[in-house]
Write a protein that holds these residues in place. Structure first.
Motif, PDB file in Angstrom:
ATOM      1  N   SER A 136       0.851  -1.186   0.000  1.00 44.62           N
ATOM      2  CA  SER A 136       0.000   0.000   0.000  1.00 44.62           C
ATOM      3  C   SER A 136       0.887   1.236   0.000  1.00 44.62           C
ATOM      4  O   SER A 136       2.014   1.201   0.507  1.00 44.62           O
ATOM      5  CB  SER A 136      -0.922  -0.012   1.223  1.00 44.62           C
ATOM      6  OG  SER A 136      -1.947   0.953   1.091  1.00 44.62           O
ATOM      7  N   LEU A 137       0.376   2.318  -0.568  1.00 46.91           N
ATOM      8  CA  LEU A 137       1.178   3.519  -0.744  1.00 46.91           C
ATOM      9  C   LEU A 137       0.276   4.738  -0.682  1.00 46.91           C
ATOM     10  O   LEU A 137      -0.850   4.715  -1.169  1.00 46.91           O
ATOM     11  CB  LEU A 137       1.885   3.466  -2.109  1.00 46.91           C
ATOM     12  CG  LEU A 137       2.632   4.706  -2.596  1.00 46.91           C
ATOM     13  CD1 LEU A 137       3.891   4.931  -1.774  1.00 46.91           C
ATOM     14  CD2 LEU A 137       2.996   4.575  -4.073  1.00 46.91           C
ATOM     15  N   GLY A 138       0.782   5.809  -0.065  1.00 51.33           N
ATOM     16  CA  GLY A 138       0.023   7.051  -0.052  1.00 51.33           C
ATOM     17  C   GLY A 138       0.926   8.246   0.187  1.00 51.33           C
ATOM     18  O   GLY A 138       2.038   8.105   0.706  1.00 51.33           O
ATOM     19  N   ASP A 150      -3.016  12.048  -1.290  1.00 52.44           N
ATOM     20  CA  ASP A 150      -2.880  11.868  -2.730  1.00 52.44           C
ATOM     21  C   ASP A 150      -2.385  10.469  -3.052  1.00 52.44           C
ATOM     22  O   ASP A 150      -1.539   9.915  -2.348  1.00 52.44           O
ATOM     23  CB  ASP A 150      -1.886  12.915  -3.261  1.00 52.44           C
ATOM     24  CG  ASP A 150      -1.791  12.934  -4.780  1.00 52.44           C
ATOM     25  OD1 ASP A 150      -2.822  12.774  -5.445  1.00 52.44           O
ATOM     26  OD2 ASP A 150      -0.670  13.116  -5.291  1.00 52.44           O
ATOM     27  N   ARG A 151      -2.914   9.908  -4.122  1.00 52.70           N
ATOM     28  CA  ARG A 151      -2.475   8.625  -4.662  1.00 52.70           C
ATOM     29  C   ARG A 151      -2.448   7.530  -3.594  1.00 52.70           C
ATOM     30  O   ARG A 151      -1.433   6.857  -3.387  1.00 52.70           O
ATOM     31  CB  ARG A 151      -1.118   8.771  -5.346  1.00 52.70           C
ATOM     32  CG  ARG A 151      -1.207   9.600  -6.627  1.00 52.70           C
ATOM     33  CD  ARG A 151       0.061   9.545  -7.437  1.00 52.70           C
ATOM     34  NE  ARG A 151       1.057  10.479  -6.960  1.00 52.70           N
ATOM     35  CZ  ARG A 151       2.266  10.630  -7.509  1.00 52.70           C
ATOM     36  NH1 ARG A 151       2.613   9.913  -8.549  1.00 52.70           N
ATOM     37  NH2 ARG A 151       3.116  11.515  -7.035  1.00 52.70           N
ATOM     38  N   ILE A 152      -3.578   7.351  -2.923  1.00 51.77           N
ATOM     39  CA  ILE A 152      -3.716   6.289  -1.926  1.00 51.77           C
ATOM     40  C   ILE A 152      -4.052   5.001  -2.673  1.00 51.77           C
ATOM     41  O   ILE A 152      -5.131   4.877  -3.265  1.00 51.77           O
ATOM     42  CB  ILE A 152      -4.831   6.614  -0.909  1.00 51.77           C
ATOM     43  CG1 ILE A 152      -4.676   8.041  -0.351  1.00 51.77           C
ATOM     44  CG2 ILE A 152      -4.864   5.570   0.199  1.00 51.77           C
ATOM     45  CD1 ILE A 152      -3.415   8.284   0.436  1.00 51.77           C
ATOM     46  N   LEU A 163      -5.087  -2.094   5.357  1.00 52.06           N
ATOM     47  CA  LEU A 163      -3.838  -1.368   5.092  1.00 52.06           C
ATOM     48  C   LEU A 163      -4.095   0.089   4.735  1.00 52.06           C
ATOM     49  O   LEU A 163      -3.365   0.986   5.180  1.00 52.06           O
ATOM     50  CB  LEU A 163      -3.047  -2.050   3.973  1.00 52.06           C
ATOM     51  CG  LEU A 163      -2.547  -3.475   4.251  1.00 52.06           C
ATOM     52  CD1 LEU A 163      -1.704  -3.971   3.093  1.00 52.06           C
ATOM     53  CD2 LEU A 163      -1.757  -3.538   5.554  1.00 52.06           C
ATOM     54  N   ALA A 164      -5.131   0.352   3.916  1.00 50.46           N
ATOM     55  CA  ALA A 164      -5.417   1.734   3.529  1.00 50.46           C
ATOM     56  C   ALA A 164      -5.845   2.562   4.742  1.00 50.46           C
ATOM     57  O   ALA A 164      -5.461   3.722   4.880  1.00 50.46           O
ATOM     58  CB  ALA A 164      -6.500   1.767   2.455  1.00 50.46           C
ATOM     59  N   THR A 165      -6.640   1.956   5.626  1.00 49.76           N
ATOM     60  CA  THR A 165      -7.049   2.654   6.847  1.00 49.76           C
ATOM     61  C   THR A 165      -5.842   2.971   7.713  1.00 49.76           C
ATOM     62  O   THR A 165      -5.700   4.090   8.234  1.00 49.76           O
ATOM     63  CB  THR A 165      -8.057   1.799   7.643  1.00 49.76           C
ATOM     64  OG1 THR A 165      -9.225   1.599   6.851  1.00 49.76           O
ATOM     65  CG2 THR A 165      -8.450   2.478   8.939  1.00 49.76           C
ATOM     66  N   PHE A 166      -4.962   1.997   7.876  1.00 51.47           N
ATOM     67  CA  PHE A 166      -3.754   2.227   8.664  1.00 51.47           C
ATOM     68  C   PHE A 166      -2.886   3.303   8.029  1.00 51.47           C
ATOM     69  O   PHE A 166      -2.334   4.172   8.716  1.00 51.47           O
ATOM     70  CB  PHE A 166      -2.948   0.925   8.801  1.00 51.47           C
ATOM     71  CG  PHE A 166      -1.760   1.055   9.704  1.00 51.47           C
ATOM     72  CD1 PHE A 166      -1.904   0.954  11.074  1.00 51.47           C
ATOM     73  CD2 PHE A 166      -0.497   1.305   9.187  1.00 51.47           C
ATOM     74  CE1 PHE A 166      -0.802   1.087  11.918  1.00 51.47           C
ATOM     75  CE2 PHE A 166       0.595   1.447  10.014  1.00 51.47           C
ATOM     76  CZ  PHE A 166       0.450   1.333  11.387  1.00 51.47           C
ATOM     77  N   LEU A 167      -2.786   3.265   6.710  1.00 54.72           N
ATOM     78  CA  LEU A 167      -1.996   4.254   5.972  1.00 54.72           C
ATOM     79  C   LEU A 167      -2.545   5.659   6.205  1.00 54.72           C
ATOM     80  O   LEU A 167      -1.788   6.600   6.465  1.00 54.72           O
ATOM     81  CB  LEU A 167      -2.030   3.906   4.486  1.00 54.72           C
ATOM     82  CG  LEU A 167      -1.127   4.711   3.549  1.00 54.72           C
ATOM     83  CD1 LEU A 167       0.325   4.360   3.791  1.00 54.72           C
ATOM     84  CD2 LEU A 167      -1.489   4.423   2.106  1.00 54.72           C
TER      85      LEU A 167
END
Length: 213
Positions: A136-138, A150-152, A163-167
């Protein structure tokens, strides 16, 4: 959805978008903004806060492919005012969270680790496997007291693991550490439910049109 669209917020968001990609900063173009992007399939982007005469006239003047016109309006509104040469792109949603997010107490599984880097006012957080595979990347860009996300992205093989929530939680920590709790982003149809679950609200519709080859 917000009743009033702030040109200052859209200006700051587009500035952050450009900084994240290390592009020239936006410049004024009539009642809108212009960014010289320079990508093969996005040469230039024009952004307007409303569907007005400047936007409509520009849509008539441009015949070049891969020049994007973007406006805070619904696709149905835009279609009524532009020629058929323009193709409406997948719906975007400008979203705001002008307070700390509502994020559950979540921890990163031992299978993953964080990597954090930054450049100018942009912070990049990667969630990677212990073997170094990107999961995952953000990005977070801090501009004019606004925190722009941006760019999640999350790899298909690692979705539905929080992972997105943690990010988002980790990106917000950076913003809060700088005293910024005014959050903004542009969501896709797919990403919108995640942000809503974290306390984000629809700020306005964001419609893009382009003449493809």
């Amino acid at each position: 959805m917000e009743n009033h669209i702030s040109s200052d917020i859209i200006d700051s968001w587009l500035k952050a978008w450009s900084m994240s990609r290390e592009l020239p900063l936006p410049v004024k173009f009539k009642s809108g903004l212009k960014v010289d992007v320079g990508f093969e399939k996005q040469k230039t982007r024009y952004v307007f806060t409303e569907l007005n005469d400047d936007f409509i006239q520009l849509s008539k003047d441009i015949n070049e492919p891969w020049v994007f016109l973007k406006v805070c309006a619904s696709p149905s509104e835009v279609k009524r005012h532009v020629l058929k040469k323009w193709i409406v792109q997948p719906q975007g949603y400008m979203m705001s969270c002008f307070h700390p997010m509502t994020i559950p107490d979540i921890c990163l599984h031992n299978d993953y680790k964080l990597e954090i880097t930054n450049y100018n006012s942009t912070y990049v957080i990667k969630v990677v496997t212990q073997k170094g595979e990107a999961a995952s990347l953000g990005r977070l860009i801090l501009v004019d007291e606004l925190a722009v996300y941006d760019r999640i992205l999350t790899d298909d093989n690692h979705k539905r693991k929080g992972l997105a929530t943690f990010l988002m939680k980790e990106l917000e920590k950076i913003a809060l550490s700088k005293g910024i709790s005014k959050n903004f982003l542009v969501a896709t149809e797919e990403g919108k439910p995640l942000y809503e679950s974290l306390g984000w609200k629809l700020y306005c519709f964001y419609t893009s049109i382009v003449i493809p080859l």
